[in-house]
Write an enzyme that holds these catalytic residues in place. Structure first.
Site, short mmCIF file in Angstrom:
data_model
loop_
_atom_site.label_atom_id
_atom_site.label_comp_id
_atom_site.label_asym_id
_atom_site.label_seq_id
_atom_site.Cartn_x
_atom_site.Cartn_y
_atom_site.Cartn_z
N THR A 1 -1.59 5.63 2.31
CA THR A 1 -3.00 4.92 2.50
C THR A 1 -3.07 3.87 3.74
O THR A 1 -2.10 3.36 3.94
CB THR A 1 -2.81 3.90 1.13
OG1 THR A 1 -3.07 4.90 0.17
CG2 THR A 1 -4.49 3.12 0.99
N LEU B 1 0.98 -1.22 -0.15
CA LEU B 1 0.12 0.03 0.05
C LEU B 1 0.94 1.36 0.01
O LEU B 1 1.88 1.17 0.62
CB LEU B 1 -0.82 -0.06 1.21
CG LEU B 1 -1.98 -1.20 1.52
CD1 LEU B 1 -2.82 -0.75 2.85
CD2 LEU B 1 -2.90 -1.04 0.23
N ASP B 2 0.43 2.38 -0.57
CA ASP B 2 1.19 3.62 -0.39
C ASP B 2 1.24 4.01 0.92
O ASP B 2 0.33 3.54 1.71
CB ASP B 2 0.48 4.74 -1.14
CG ASP B 2 0.27 4.47 -2.58
OD1 ASP B 2 0.96 3.76 -3.32
OD2 ASP B 2 -0.85 5.08 -3.18
N ARG B 3 2.26 4.76 1.31
CA ARG B 3 2.71 5.02 2.85
C ARG B 3 1.45 5.63 3.46
O ARG B 3 1.32 5.51 4.53
CB ARG B 3 3.94 6.04 2.52
CG ARG B 3 4.33 6.27 4.33
CD ARG B 3 5.65 7.02 4.19
NE ARG B 3 6.18 7.26 5.59
CZ ARG B 3 7.18 7.58 5.78
NH1 ARG B 3 8.25 7.63 4.62
NH2 ARG B 3 7.78 7.63 6.90
N ARG C 1 -6.04 6.77 -7.19
CA ARG C 1 -5.70 8.26 -7.19
C ARG C 1 -5.63 8.84 -8.44
O ARG C 1 -6.23 9.91 -8.80
CB ARG C 1 -4.40 8.53 -6.58
CG ARG C 1 -4.35 7.74 -4.88
CD ARG C 1 -3.18 7.87 -4.37
NE ARG C 1 -2.35 9.05 -3.96
CZ ARG C 1 -1.26 9.03 -3.59
NH1 ARG C 1 -0.70 8.07 -3.25
NH2 ARG C 1 -0.90 10.30 -3.41
#
Length: 239
Positions: free
Chosen positions: A57, A53-55, A153
């Site tokens: 998120t 996951l993105d940091r 996004r």
């Protein structure tokens, strides 16, 4: 603040609810940063990354405990045999209550780590359902059928309704109560207003898949406190 909690665990894999701000894996440029992978590796001595996951998120992320499960789960993601549901708060209201965005995604030619809509990109599909429409903001459920970097996004930027507080694909501004509550006043003890949400308003909510033994798993990570507080205030303001 603890960066994670365990949602489910068996002998083959572990499902983690990651806090926003926690890295899934070490940064390529700074191996000394704390990450979920490093914490779990220290605890289990052997751990395998299935996806990330993105940091900023929050929410569900899976790690395998052995090579066989790692191969199996990785194939589930590659072959799209796992249902991935996200919840996000977007700016404004979508014109349709539900639909799909099918736009190919590629990396920006000159900005590293930034993705764009491009005919030369990889096919990408995101289904959406608007769960709550508050005017200024909306709560949206996303089901992604591909796993492109920053997919939700990028697709929401394409729709002109970026994920709230997105520093890359939106304006990055925090959400303040004063931005939508009429007659807002600071309390006597506050010198400045504290944001309700000051990070990417995106959460990995549910994963549905069958494990290597054929058992069906429906794993869920509840919305974190900051997003719940924002929704509560948006509902109050609407009523």
């Amino acid at each position: 603040m603890k960066g994670f909690s365990v949602i489910f665990e068996n002998e083959d894999f572990i499902a983690i609810d990651k806090a926003a701000g926690m890295l899934t894996i070490p940064d390529r440029h700074d191996d000394n940063q704390l990450s979920l992978y490093k914490i779990l590796l220290k605890q289990y001595k052997q751990i395998f990354i299935v996806h990330r996951l993105d940091r900023e998120t929050s929410g569900l992320v899976l790690f395998a405990k052995n090579e066989q499960t790692h191969r199996y789960l990785s194939q589930l993601f590659e072959k799209r045999n796992i249902e991935k549901i996200y919840l996000g708060i977007i700016r404004g209201s979508l014109p349709e209550k539900e639909g799909s965005i099918n736009e190919a995604i590629a990396e920006h030619p000159s900005l590293k780590g930034v993705m764009i809509i491009s005919k030369k990109g990889k096919p990408s599909s995101t289904d959406f359902v608007m769960l709550e429409d508050f005017g200024f903001y909306s709560l949206v459920q996303f089901n992604i059928h591909s796993g492109r970097t920053h997919q939700i996004r990028v697709h929401m930027k394409f729709s002109s309704h970026p994920i709230a507080c997105d520093p890359i694909y939106g304006d990055g501004k925090p959400i303040l109560l004063s931005s939508f509550k009429k007659k807002y006043k600071l309390s006597l003890h506050e010198e400045a207003e504290r944001p309700l949400v000051n990070r990417l308003a995106l959460h990995s909510y549910r994963l549905i898949f069958k494990d290597a033994h054929g058992k069906l798993h429906t794993l869920e990570a509840p919305l974190p406190k900051d997003l719940r507080a924002l929704l509560q205030q948006l509902k109050k303001n609407r009523s």
